[in-house]
Design a protein around this motif. Sequence first.
Motif, PDB file in Angstrom:
ATOM      1  N   THR A  85       6.690 -12.870   3.079  1.00  0.00           N
ATOM      2  CA  THR A  85       5.643 -13.536   3.874  1.00  0.00           C
ATOM      3  C   THR A  85       5.273 -14.937   3.391  1.00  0.00           C
ATOM      4  N   LYS A  87       3.153 -15.482   1.168  1.00  0.00           N
ATOM      5  CA  LYS A  87       1.704 -15.427   0.914  1.00  0.00           C
ATOM      6  C   LYS A  87       1.478 -14.650  -0.378  1.00  0.00           C
ATOM      7  N   ARG A  91      -4.022 -11.894  -2.041  1.00  0.00           N
ATOM      8  CA  ARG A  91      -4.930 -12.355  -0.980  1.00  0.00           C
ATOM      9  C   ARG A  91      -5.202 -11.243   0.035  1.00  0.00           C
ATOM     10  N   LYS A  92      -4.381 -10.202  -0.009  1.00  0.00           N
ATOM     11  CA  LYS A  92      -4.536  -9.144   0.989  1.00  0.00           C
ATOM     12  C   LYS A  92      -4.725  -7.807   0.285  1.00  0.00           C
ATOM     13  N   GLN A 110       2.157 -10.987  11.216  1.00  0.00           N
ATOM     14  CA  GLN A 110       2.496 -11.852  10.075  1.00  0.00           C
ATOM     15  C   GLN A 110       3.913 -12.385  10.226  1.00  0.00           C
ATOM     16  N   ASP A 404       1.344 -22.213  12.440  1.00  0.00           N
ATOM     17  CA  ASP A 404       0.278 -22.753  11.596  1.00  0.00           C
ATOM     18  C   ASP A 404      -0.161 -21.856  10.433  1.00  0.00           C
ATOM     19  N   ASN A 405      -0.341 -20.573  10.690  1.00  0.00           N
ATOM     20  CA  ASN A 405      -0.877 -19.732   9.606  1.00  0.00           C
ATOM     21  C   ASN A 405       0.211 -19.018   8.805  1.00  0.00           C
ATOM     22  N   ALA A 406       1.458 -19.413   9.011  1.00  0.00           N
ATOM     23  CA  ALA A 406       2.562 -18.735   8.302  1.00  0.00           C
ATOM     24  C   ALA A 406       2.643 -19.216   6.850  1.00  0.00           C
ATOM     25  N   PRO A 408       1.251 -19.276   3.766  1.00  0.00           N
ATOM     26  CA  PRO A 408       0.272 -20.227   3.222  1.00  0.00           C
ATOM     27  C   PRO A 408       0.526 -20.663   1.777  1.00  0.00           C
TER      28      PRO A 408
END
Length: 505
Positions: A85, A87, A91-92, A110, A404-406, A408
């Motif tokens: 991901t 990410k 964060r999750k 995601q 955009d939110n991929a 991070p």
Amino acid sequence: MIQFKIYLLIPLALLLSAKVLAQHRPKPSVIIIYSDDVGYGDISCYGAGKIQTPNIDKIAEEGIRFTNAHASSSTCTPSRYALLTGKYPWRKKGTGIAAGDTGSIIDETQFTLGDLFQNAGYQTAVIGKWHLGLGGPTGPNWNDSIKPSPNDLGFNYSFIIPATPDRVPCVYVENHHVVNLDLKDPIEVSYQHPIGTDPIGTLHPELLKVKADLQHSGTIINGISRIGYMKGGHQAYWKDDQMSDEITNKALQFISDNKQKSFFLYFAIQDVHVPRLPNGRFRGKSGMGARGDALLELDENTGKILHLLDSLHLSKNTLVIFSSDNGPVLNDGYQDSAKILLNGHDPSGPYKGWKYSKFDAGTRVPMMIRWPGIIKKGEVSQALIGQIDFLASMAHLLHFKLPDNAAPDSKELFKVLSGKSKKGRKSIIEQGLPGLAILKGDWKFIPPSRGAAVLKDKDNLETGNSNVGQLYNLKDDIGETKNLASKYPNKAKELSDLLFQIQEE
Ligand code: NG6
Ligand code: CA
């Protein structure tokens, strides 16, 4: 004047045609060989160990080898989450080591590495250990269509070990279904209490091929007691000593089937995770017991992938990455004598710590990349880089604009991956079990944390936990032996603040 214009036009035309050519060059296929619990010192080209891994070394000889590459975490599920991901997993919620009946950890919304390649027109597959949950929030129904599966997360094809080889259910899942399932013998799984009538390790130790700790004393399958309990599915059981070969054959098949296309293969080979039961042809070959033999199996099966690429004339246009999901471990629940048979081999190399650890060997893993003609042979890079950076870097390679939110936390570092630049990340966060540490330049900071400093049941493995903050200078002190936090409080504060700031982003 006319002459002057022609002079100008010729290089312009050349430039344009180079650009057109580049655009028409077939995009490379990409294979990530993601081994399991393989340490920095386990691969012979890293120089520390006593195991010979000539096939894996070949990737480094014909490409680039990284000495400061990191998995996001020192355990499997979070590292795989970050790889797929881009990410940071912390964060999750719910990205810690997953049970075998956990629901899908990655949301269908995601954006994943699979999505990236799929959107770019590639055929995509994941083959091997998944360990990122399956099905809806309450977990999968093993006797029905399993959704979401990796096929809903960017992979056209999947053939997976649902969790780990030491966790039930001990069956493969292909696309949405358990392989060879007899619906008259349905599967049920529990991580809470024994179910069914199959013997369990605590009650029937006499049936075991390898002695196990309490955690690994659930349902006995193929003479090995596992974490968790399962009922049914007898016809679908995998065979442990054929696992590596079986998934390698699936990987070879996928490559052959897609030889005329661009493909992305995430080959998550389970070697050398416990229970270590490599195929009989490796028995005793390493002189180091099952763990060493499993490393030889990993090497041979990696070689099979490389040979197939050669014989199909695909090597030139295939980017091959080899790495590991976390650092090494010796005793991880089964008494297979990994420690006493080490024979001077050092799985962590010069670094301190192991799997589960916040010390560097927890996340600093072997990583090498080959792409003939693009990546120079025999390069060695000390640049700081994370597997978390693959997503943004591969998007760059494919000229793909990420949503955009991929991804991070993924940094675009394709030049670093391909050896064209040595300027890697400025810092990276390393996740232990539990807690975080931060690496910046030569400095490493581990905030104070509760928890045992050593795990007695794991050969006194050093976790990195301490009730005081720890600051190390890895340049002078590669083995994290001298805590400099009180000598350089400003440095410690700088890193501590940076860690906090990144966590808040
Ligand atoms: C741990 C298991 C360990 C291994 C690990 C996952 C116990 C005591 N230990 O919880 O044996 O399965 O999970 O390994 O249960 S990983 O490489 O997939 O993260
Ligand atoms: Ca692992």
